[in-house]
Scaffold this motif. Structure first.
Motif, PDB file in Angstrom:
ATOM      1  N   GLU A   1     -35.010  19.880 -43.433  1.00 46.11           N
ATOM      2  CA  GLU A   1     -34.012  19.752 -44.497  1.00 46.11           C
ATOM      3  C   GLU A   1     -34.014  20.976 -45.416  1.00 46.11           C
ATOM      4  O   GLU A   1     -32.966  21.459 -45.832  1.00 46.11           O
ATOM      5  N   ARG A   2     -35.190  21.482 -45.707  1.00 44.90           N
ATOM      6  CA  ARG A   2     -35.291  22.655 -46.582  1.00 44.90           C
ATOM      7  C   ARG A   2     -34.651  23.879 -45.936  1.00 44.90           C
ATOM      8  O   ARG A   2     -34.029  24.711 -46.595  1.00 44.90           O
ATOM      9  N   ILE A   3     -34.840  23.981 -44.619  1.00 44.02           N
ATOM     10  CA  ILE A   3     -34.275  25.113 -43.882  1.00 44.02           C
ATOM     11  C   ILE A   3     -32.748  25.045 -43.869  1.00 44.02           C
ATOM     12  O   ILE A   3     -32.068  26.028 -44.167  1.00 44.02           O
ATOM     13  N   ILE A   4     -32.219  23.858 -43.570  1.00 40.34           N
ATOM     14  CA  ILE A   4     -30.766  23.670 -43.559  1.00 40.34           C
ATOM     15  C   ILE A   4     -30.191  23.961 -44.945  1.00 40.34           C
ATOM     16  O   ILE A   4     -29.163  24.614 -45.096  1.00 40.34           O
ATOM     17  N   ASN A   5     -30.896  23.500 -45.941  1.00 42.51           N
ATOM     18  CA  ASN A   5     -30.473  23.692 -47.324  1.00 42.51           C
ATOM     19  C   ASN A   5     -30.315  25.187 -47.669  1.00 42.51           C
ATOM     20  O   ASN A   5     -29.336  25.601 -48.291  1.00 42.51           O
ATOM     21  N   GLN A   6     -31.276  25.995 -47.223  1.00 38.97           N
ATOM     22  CA  GLN A   6     -31.188  27.431 -47.480  1.00 38.97           C
ATOM     23  C   GLN A   6     -30.025  28.055 -46.703  1.00 38.97           C
ATOM     24  O   GLN A   6     -29.339  28.925 -47.197  1.00 38.97           O
TER      25      GLN A   6
ATOM     26  N   LYS B   1     -27.432  35.440 -52.448  1.00 41.20           N
ATOM     27  CA  LYS B   1     -28.046  35.693 -53.755  1.00 41.20           C
ATOM     28  C   LYS B   1     -28.849  34.502 -54.273  1.00 41.20           C
ATOM     29  O   LYS B   1     -29.671  34.645 -55.166  1.00 41.20           O
ATOM     30  N   ASP B   2     -28.586  33.313 -53.700  1.00 42.81           N
ATOM     31  CA  ASP B   2     -29.294  32.113 -54.161  1.00 42.81           C
ATOM     32  C   ASP B   2     -30.484  31.731 -53.291  1.00 42.81           C
ATOM     33  O   ASP B   2     -31.123  30.712 -53.519  1.00 42.81           O
ATOM     34  N   LEU B   3     -30.761  32.545 -52.288  1.00 44.01           N
ATOM     35  CA  LEU B   3     -31.833  32.191 -51.341  1.00 44.01           C
ATOM     36  C   LEU B   3     -33.218  32.241 -51.985  1.00 44.01           C
ATOM     37  O   LEU B   3     -33.476  33.068 -52.851  1.00 44.01           O
ATOM     38  N   ASP B   4     -34.096  31.342 -51.528  1.00 45.30           N
ATOM     39  CA  ASP B   4     -35.501  31.393 -51.943  1.00 45.30           C
ATOM     40  C   ASP B   4     -36.161  32.605 -51.288  1.00 45.30           C
ATOM     41  O   ASP B   4     -35.676  33.111 -50.289  1.00 45.30           O
ATOM     42  N   LYS B   5     -37.299  32.990 -51.861  1.00 45.09           N
ATOM     43  CA  LYS B   5     -37.984  34.188 -51.376  1.00 45.09           C
ATOM     44  C   LYS B   5     -38.348  34.063 -49.888  1.00 45.09           C
ATOM     45  O   LYS B   5     -38.221  35.013 -49.121  1.00 45.09           O
ATOM     46  N   TRP B   6     -38.823  32.886 -49.488  1.00 49.45           N
ATOM     47  CA  TRP B   6     -39.231  32.718 -48.081  1.00 49.45           C
ATOM     48  C   TRP B   6     -38.047  32.849 -47.135  1.00 49.45           C
ATOM     49  O   TRP B   6     -38.189  33.332 -46.015  1.00 49.45           O
ATOM     50  N   ALA B   7     -36.864  32.438 -47.620  1.00 49.08           N
ATOM     51  CA  ALA B   7     -35.685  32.530 -46.762  1.00 49.08           C
ATOM     52  C   ALA B   7     -35.236  33.991 -46.612  1.00 49.08           C
ATOM     53  O   ALA B   7     -34.796  34.409 -45.534  1.00 49.08           O
ATOM     54  N   ILE B   8     -35.377  34.748 -47.682  1.00 45.21           N
ATOM     55  CA  ILE B   8     -35.017  36.173 -47.617  1.00 45.21           C
ATOM     56  C   ILE B   8     -35.933  36.888 -46.616  1.00 45.21           C
ATOM     57  O   ILE B   8     -35.472  37.623 -45.739  1.00 45.21           O
ATOM     58  N   THR B   9     -37.233  36.625 -46.742  1.00 48.67           N
ATOM     59  CA  THR B   9     -38.193  37.226 -45.803  1.00 48.67           C
ATOM     60  C   THR B   9     -37.907  36.747 -44.376  1.00 48.67           C
ATOM     61  O   THR B   9     -37.920  37.541 -43.430  1.00 48.67           O
ATOM     62  N   GLY B  10     -37.629  35.453 -44.242  1.00 43.01           N
ATOM     63  CA  GLY B  10     -37.333  34.881 -42.927  1.00 43.01           C
ATOM     64  C   GLY B  10     -36.156  35.570 -42.268  1.00 43.01           C
ATOM     65  O   GLY B  10     -36.145  35.815 -41.060  1.00 43.01           O
TER      66      GLY B  10
ATOM     67  N   LEU C   1     -42.604  28.434 -43.476  1.00 44.17           N
ATOM     68  CA  LEU C   1     -41.167  28.425 -43.777  1.00 44.17           C
ATOM     69  C   LEU C   1     -40.505  29.737 -43.353  1.00 44.17           C
ATOM     70  O   LEU C   1     -39.413  29.737 -42.802  1.00 44.17           O
ATOM     71  N   VAL C   2     -41.194  30.844 -43.596  1.00 46.64           N
ATOM     72  CA  VAL C   2     -40.663  32.150 -43.185  1.00 46.64           C
ATOM     73  C   VAL C   2     -40.430  32.167 -41.670  1.00 46.64           C
ATOM     74  O   VAL C   2     -39.349  32.491 -41.186  1.00 46.64           O
ATOM     75  N   LYS C   3     -41.469  31.783 -40.925  1.00 47.86           N
ATOM     76  CA  LYS C   3     -41.391  31.815 -39.461  1.00 47.86           C
ATOM     77  C   LYS C   3     -40.294  30.884 -38.933  1.00 47.86           C
ATOM     78  O   LYS C   3     -39.508  31.257 -38.074  1.00 47.86           O
ATOM     79  N   TYR C   4     -40.271  29.685 -39.466  1.00 45.30           N
ATOM     80  CA  TYR C   4     -39.326  28.698 -38.945  1.00 45.30           C
ATOM     81  C   TYR C   4     -37.892  28.998 -39.374  1.00 45.30           C
ATOM     82  O   TYR C   4     -36.954  28.694 -38.647  1.00 45.30           O
ATOM     83  N   TYR C   5     -37.731  29.605 -40.516  1.00 44.09           N
ATOM     84  CA  TYR C   5     -36.385  29.990 -40.916  1.00 44.09           C
ATOM     85  C   TYR C   5     -35.876  31.109 -40.005  1.00 44.09           C
ATOM     86  O   TYR C   5     -34.724  31.091 -39.559  1.00 44.09           O
ATOM     87  N   ALA C   6     -36.773  32.031 -39.701  1.00 45.10           N
ATOM     88  CA  ALA C   6     -36.409  33.121 -38.779  1.00 45.10           C
ATOM     89  C   ALA C   6     -36.028  32.548 -37.414  1.00 45.10           C
ATOM     90  O   ALA C   6     -35.021  32.938 -36.814  1.00 45.10           O
ATOM     91  N   LEU C   7     -36.817  31.612 -36.962  1.00 47.51           N
ATOM     92  CA  LEU C   7     -36.559  30.976 -35.669  1.00 47.51           C
ATOM     93  C   LEU C   7     -35.202  30.262 -35.684  1.00 47.51           C
ATOM     94  O   LEU C   7     -34.404  30.378 -34.748  1.00 47.51           O
TER      95      LEU C   7
END
Ligand SMILES: [Zn+2]
Length: 250
Positions: A179-184, A190-199, A140-146
């Motif tokens: 869908e999870r990525i779009i959702n983030q 301030k509402d982001l999941d930890k993986w999205a913040i790292t991403g 999720l981290v990698k793909y969110y960054a991408l």
């Protein structure tokens, strides 16, 4: 616990080869193709019951599966019905490790282990669950960054890249990845999941490297993400070490 496949076979009147009864591989007449029911095949037993792993396979028709499927096929019940008989209606009563499918397990290196050593697999289910969660988090981290980097592109390049990205997401056995990525992406910081913040942090590093190359190629971008992810982890470990040594006045 799974039911015993030998018990199920007997309860359903499957004819068992007495010479192999109770052994790890117990042979029986196949109730699915009934090929070995032919008079000239009196001595043949095509169905193999693995009494350790609770799985079956017919050497003639190829019908195979686990004990729950076995019971469902023999009693004309649905798989879900049989599963609920042993594990209850509540899906949560099944351990998360047990709910992972073959492809998901092979991604984290547990598929062969489960097949060869089911009992030990169950003993290690906490570890399996941890490994899976770790895998999902990292992807999720990698793909969110991408995703964030692609979002910086313009026009036709962006459309093409997004198509490529959706396809990449679907290749992975992580449910609802895109869908999870779009959702983030639609959330406030301030509402982001930890993986999205790292991403996001990984994306920043990767983007800086990427814009130095004039024409961004998607695979290059992907490699930059992997490098950035690696670099980011190293920085984190480094700063952690520094904090520790400062604390100890080294
Ligand atoms: Zn058969």
């Amino acid at each position: 616990m799974l039911p015993n496949i030998l018990d199920i076979a007997q309860a359903c009147n499957v004819e068992i080869d007495s010479k192999t009864y109770g052994k790890k591989e117990t042979r029986a007449k196949c109730p699915f193709c009934q090929e070995d029911a032919k008079p000239e095949k009196r001595k043949k037993f095509y169905l193999s019951l693995n009494t350790q792993d609770q799985v079956y396979r017919c050497f003639f028709c190829g019908e195979k599966g686990g004990v729950l499927k076995f019971e469902a096929n023999l009693t004309q019940k649905s798989f879900t019905e049989v599963k609920e008989k042993y594990f209850g209606k509540n899906k949560k009563s099944l351990h998360p490790a047990y709910q992972l499918n073959a492809e998901q397990l092979s991604r984290i290196g547990w598929q062969k282990y489960k097949r060869n050593n089911f009992k030990d697999f169950l003993k290690n289910r906490e570890q399996v669950e941890n490994d899976w969660n770790q895998y999902v988090y990292t992807e999720l981290v990698k793909y969110y960054a991408l995703f964030l980097c692609i979002n910086q592109l313009n026009g036709a390049k962006k459309i093409e890249a997004m198509k490529w990205f959706v396809g990449k997401c679907r290749e992975l056995p992580i449910p609802k990845m895109y869908e999870r990525i779009i959702n983030q992406h639609n959330k406030e910081d301030k509402d982001l999941d930890k993986w999205a913040i790292t991403g996001k942090q990984v994306a920043r590093i990767a983007w800086k490297v990427s814009i130095k190359t004039v024409d961004i190629k998607l695979n290059d971008l992907f490699i930059n993400i992997l490098l950035a992810d690696f670099f980011y982890k190293k920085v984190k470990i480094h700063s952690h070490k520094r904090r520790v040594s400062q604390k100890n006045n080294i």
